[in-house]
Design a protein around this motif. Structure first.
Motif, short mmCIF file in Angstrom:
data_model
loop_
_atom_site.label_atom_id
_atom_site.label_comp_id
_atom_site.label_asym_id
_atom_site.label_seq_id
_atom_site.Cartn_x
_atom_site.Cartn_y
_atom_site.Cartn_z
N ASN A 101 -0.14 3.13 7.57
CA ASN A 101 -0.07 2.02 8.61
C ASN A 101 -1.54 2.07 9.75
O ASN A 101 -1.74 1.15 9.97
N PHE A 118 6.38 -0.26 13.11
CA PHE A 118 6.59 0.51 12.24
C PHE A 118 7.46 1.87 12.76
O PHE A 118 8.60 1.97 12.15
N CYS A 162 3.29 -1.99 6.02
CA CYS A 162 4.16 -0.72 6.20
C CYS A 162 5.07 -0.97 6.94
O CYS A 162 6.00 -0.18 7.04
N PHE A 170 3.44 7.01 5.36
CA PHE A 170 3.44 5.62 5.51
C PHE A 170 2.87 5.63 7.10
O PHE A 170 2.34 4.48 7.32
#
Length: 134
Positions: free
Chosen positions: A20, A50, A115, A16
């Motif tokens: 992202n 994130f 994300c 991820f």
């Protein structure tokens, strides 16, 4: 019952993280109606959000002051578990609002930051698994 173990969480965090980064780079490339400086700031904000949420939640269980006595261990662990559950619920709520807002306002640019809640979820779930493994 543990659905994801620590190695799975780290694997998904990396996956991820790359997704992202890709989304934020695509945001800088294809969103030409705003200034370049604002697009660069969005790229940094999306990536920092994130990683910051993941590392904040995943490192909460490493606090040694919680282990001073048995009362602190029991109460502190319970409070951290509630905080982990709150993080997991919030991540799903944020995903819902990202998608609902993008669809209702037809501004699909907001989905480039989708994300960020996954970082929150993975960090909160790592906190949950770390507390259960103590």
């Amino acid at each position: 019952m543990e659905i994801l173990n620590a190695s799975d969480i780290n694997k998904y965090y990396k996956i991820f993280g790359y997704i992202n980064l890709t989304f934020s780079i695509l945001l800088v490339i294809f969103l030409t109606d705003i200034d370049l400086k604002e697009r660069i700031f969005a790229l940094i904000a999306i990536n920092v959000g994130f990683h910051m949420l993941y590392w904040f939640f995943s490192n909460l269980s490493k606090d040694s002051t919680r282990m001073n006595n048995s009362f602190n261990k029991i109460i502190g662990t319970g409070m951290l578990k509630l905080f982990a559950v709150f993080g997991i619920i919030c991540s799903f709520t944020i995903i819902y609002f990202f998608i609902a807002n993008a669809i209702s306002e037809k501004e699909y640019v907001g989905l480039f930051g989708i994300c960020i809640p996954f970082g929150l979820f993975l960090g909160a779930y790592k906190l949950w698994t770390d507390l259960n493994n103590e």
